[in-house]
Design a protein around this motif. Structure first.
Motif, PDB file in Angstrom:
ATOM      1  N   VAL A  98     -24.169  22.158 -11.769  1.00  0.00           N
ATOM      2  CA  VAL A  98     -23.938  20.965 -12.653  1.00  0.00           C
ATOM      3  C   VAL A  98     -23.611  21.625 -14.004  1.00  0.00           C
ATOM      4  O   VAL A  98     -22.811  20.838 -14.810  1.00  0.00           O
ATOM      5  CB  VAL A  98     -24.974  20.050 -12.649  1.00  0.00           C
ATOM      6  N   GLY A  99     -24.323  22.402 -14.748  1.00  0.00           N
ATOM      7  CA  GLY A  99     -24.041  22.718 -16.037  1.00  0.00           C
ATOM      8  C   GLY A  99     -24.901  22.470 -16.820  1.00  0.00           C
ATOM      9  O   GLY A  99     -25.146  22.700 -18.225  1.00  0.00           O
ATOM     10  N   VAL A 100     -25.695  21.350 -16.643  1.00  0.00           N
ATOM     11  CA  VAL A 100     -26.806  20.667 -17.770  1.00  0.00           C
ATOM     12  C   VAL A 100     -27.925  20.450 -16.856  1.00  0.00           C
ATOM     13  O   VAL A 100     -27.995  20.395 -15.637  1.00  0.00           O
ATOM     14  CB  VAL A 100     -26.257  19.386 -17.983  1.00  0.00           C
ATOM     15  N   SER A 101     -29.145  20.141 -17.548  1.00  0.00           N
ATOM     16  CA  SER A 101     -30.578  20.245 -16.793  1.00  0.00           C
ATOM     17  C   SER A 101     -30.850  18.843 -16.177  1.00  0.00           C
ATOM     18  O   SER A 101     -30.347  17.784 -16.515  1.00  0.00           O
ATOM     19  CB  SER A 101     -31.523  20.666 -17.738  1.00  0.00           C
ATOM     20  N   PRO A 102     -31.666  18.611 -15.299  1.00  0.00           N
ATOM     21  CA  PRO A 102     -32.017  17.504 -14.788  1.00  0.00           C
ATOM     22  C   PRO A 102     -32.466  16.605 -15.657  1.00  0.00           C
ATOM     23  O   PRO A 102     -32.347  15.352 -15.655  1.00  0.00           O
ATOM     24  CB  PRO A 102     -32.724  17.842 -13.433  1.00  0.00           C
TER      25      PRO A 102
ATOM     26  N   VAL B 126     -28.353  13.274  -8.306  1.00  0.00           N
ATOM     27  CA  VAL B 126     -27.647  12.807  -9.466  1.00  0.00           C
ATOM     28  C   VAL B 126     -27.699  11.085  -9.029  1.00  0.00           C
ATOM     29  O   VAL B 126     -27.876  10.168 -10.201  1.00  0.00           O
ATOM     30  CB  VAL B 126     -26.186  13.329  -9.847  1.00  0.00           C
ATOM     31  N   ASP B 127     -27.165  10.693  -7.904  1.00  0.00           N
ATOM     32  CA  ASP B 127     -26.991   9.243  -7.703  1.00  0.00           C
ATOM     33  C   ASP B 127     -28.494   8.860  -7.529  1.00  0.00           C
ATOM     34  O   ASP B 127     -28.720   7.605  -8.122  1.00  0.00           O
ATOM     35  CB  ASP B 127     -26.707   9.181  -5.995  1.00  0.00           C
TER      36      ASP B 127
ATOM     37  N   GLY C  70     -16.231  21.349 -19.040  1.00  0.00           N
ATOM     38  CA  GLY C  70     -17.698  21.234 -18.466  1.00  0.00           C
ATOM     39  C   GLY C  70     -18.236  19.901 -19.219  1.00  0.00           C
ATOM     40  O   GLY C  70     -17.637  19.370 -19.945  1.00  0.00           O
ATOM     41  N   PRO C  71     -19.398  19.725 -18.689  1.00  0.00           N
ATOM     42  CA  PRO C  71     -19.997  18.489 -19.141  1.00  0.00           C
ATOM     43  C   PRO C  71     -20.391  18.577 -20.488  1.00  0.00           C
ATOM     44  O   PRO C  71     -20.621  19.600 -21.191  1.00  0.00           O
ATOM     45  CB  PRO C  71     -21.540  18.393 -18.431  1.00  0.00           C
ATOM     46  N   GLY C  72     -20.203  17.575 -21.390  1.00  0.00           N
ATOM     47  CA  GLY C  72     -20.762  17.540 -22.834  1.00  0.00           C
ATOM     48  C   GLY C  72     -22.125  17.272 -23.038  1.00  0.00           C
ATOM     49  O   GLY C  72     -22.805  17.076 -22.160  1.00  0.00           O
TER      50      GLY C  72
ATOM     51  N   ASN D 141     -21.344  12.831 -19.222  1.00  0.00           N
ATOM     52  CA  ASN D 141     -21.778  12.839 -18.046  1.00  0.00           C
ATOM     53  C   ASN D 141     -21.797  14.051 -17.104  1.00  0.00           C
ATOM     54  O   ASN D 141     -21.116  15.048 -17.808  1.00  0.00           O
ATOM     55  CB  ASN D 141     -21.063  11.573 -17.081  1.00  0.00           C
ATOM     56  N   PRO D 142     -22.506  14.325 -16.172  1.00  0.00           N
ATOM     57  CA  PRO D 142     -22.805  15.467 -15.635  1.00  0.00           C
ATOM     58  C   PRO D 142     -21.509  15.992 -14.437  1.00  0.00           C
ATOM     59  O   PRO D 142     -21.737  16.549 -13.387  1.00  0.00           O
ATOM     60  CB  PRO D 142     -23.933  15.411 -14.751  1.00  0.00           C
ATOM     61  N   CYS D 143     -20.380  15.718 -15.149  1.00  0.00           N
ATOM     62  CA  CYS D 143     -19.235  16.168 -14.235  1.00  0.00           C
ATOM     63  C   CYS D 143     -18.190  17.036 -15.006  1.00  0.00           C
ATOM     64  O   CYS D 143     -18.078  17.193 -16.390  1.00  0.00           O
ATOM     65  CB  CYS D 143     -18.334  14.816 -14.030  1.00  0.00           C
ATOM     66  N   VAL D 144     -17.569  17.969 -14.380  1.00  0.00           N
ATOM     67  CA  VAL D 144     -16.382  18.764 -14.754  1.00  0.00           C
ATOM     68  C   VAL D 144     -15.198  18.018 -14.775  1.00  0.00           C
ATOM     69  O   VAL D 144     -14.912  17.113 -13.929  1.00  0.00           O
ATOM     70  CB  VAL D 144     -16.371  20.078 -14.092  1.00  0.00           C
TER      71      VAL D 144
END
Length: 287
Positions: free
Chosen positions: A222-226, A188-189, A94-96, A78-81
């Motif tokens: 976020v660390g990852v792309s949309p 994200v929501d 970080g997000p996987g 998921n897009p969370c730390v």
């Protein structure tokens, strides 16, 4: 095993969520959630009001498999730390990019802090994308020795006491509120609330944002792309749908998720879960 925004009203101590075995608690990316509930207990707690701008919730997993077979619980990324407190493995992750598993054996517990998407960036002011393969030490971010924190957390089984301890650590380094965190969470929501969204262009149009601006925002906060978030939201939706249903119409499900063809859906599903939808359902049944 983290996830979900504000599962309970905020209080100064956090409010206890229902155990993982209780149906009202959604899976939030935990694969085969109801089956796993027989192997471990999961509780989620809301953060205090001043911390809630940055933190989604605290989570605690406990298991007692003494005399029983070990169990590996898989989780969709998921897009969370997450700040994870675990014996000799405490760090900030970080997000996987793909599903990951947590091996449960004997008796134990893990304490975690799930930051909101973008909510960790203000603490470090460095692109979260740099954390994907490089967990951070809590010493570098919160000036706290990880072994000392582990000793304090695991010497007590009182979740509320441990929440106060970790929340105090976070509060000591609490940054100014960053409006971009609100923007990221709105996006994200929106993605998770619209499972038929397939293209980043749709996000740009809805939020009146240039695609490069959106991509930079996600790389930084976020660390990852949309595009990745869109993909992972659809696959999580698909996995949760199969978990709650014994009969499956893959063609209909792929169409409901905005896929133009079933083969593309199966390819995405396998790229995240390592199994086709059919294999995933079969694996559920034989466990």
């Amino acid at each position: 095993m983290p996830t979900n925004p504000n599962p309970n009203p905020s209080t100064s101590l956090g409010t206890k969520a229902t155990p993982a075995s209780s149906p009202p608690l959604p899976s939030l990316g935990i694969i085969n959630f109801q089956q796993g509930g027989h192997k471990f207990q999961l509780c989620r707690y809301a953060p205090a009001e001043d911390v809630a701008f940055f933190v989604r919730h605290y989570w605690v997993v406990r298991w007692d498999l003494v005399g029983k077979e070990p169990y590996t619980q898989h989780v969709i990324p998921n897009p969370c730390v997450n700040l994870v407190v675990e014996p000799d493995r405490t760090a900030i992750f970080g997000p996987g990019k793909e599903k990951y598993g947590h091996h449960l054996e004997g008796q134990g517990s893990v304490f975690g802090v799930k930051f909101k998407p973008g909510g960790f960036y203000p603490f470090v002011k460095e692109n979260v994308s740099s954390m994907l393969d490089n967990p951070l030490s809590i010493r570098d971010v919160f000036d706290t020795d990880p072994r000392s924190l582990e000793a304090q957390v695991f010497n007590h089984s009182d979740d509320r006491r441990n929440i106060r301890l970790v929340e105090s650590m976070i509060r000591s380094k609490l940054p100014a509120q960053d409006e971009q965190v609100l923007v990221v969470n709105q996006i994200v929501d929106y993605i998770y609330g619209q499972p038929d969204i397939t293209k980043v262009d749709a996000i740009c149009e809805h939020f009146q944002m240039n695609i490069r601006t959106l991509q930079r925002l996600f790389d930084q906060y976020v660390g990852v792309s949309p595009k990745w978030v869109i993909k992972i939201a659809r696959i999580q939706n698909a996995a949760e749908t199969t978990d709650g249903n014994d009969t499956h119409n893959w063609a209909k499900l792929s169409m409901d998720l905005g896929y133009h063809d079933q083969s593309h859906f199966i390819k995405d599903f396998k790229s995240i879960l390592g199994q086709t939808p059919e294999e995933y359902v079969l694996g559920k049944r034989v466990k």
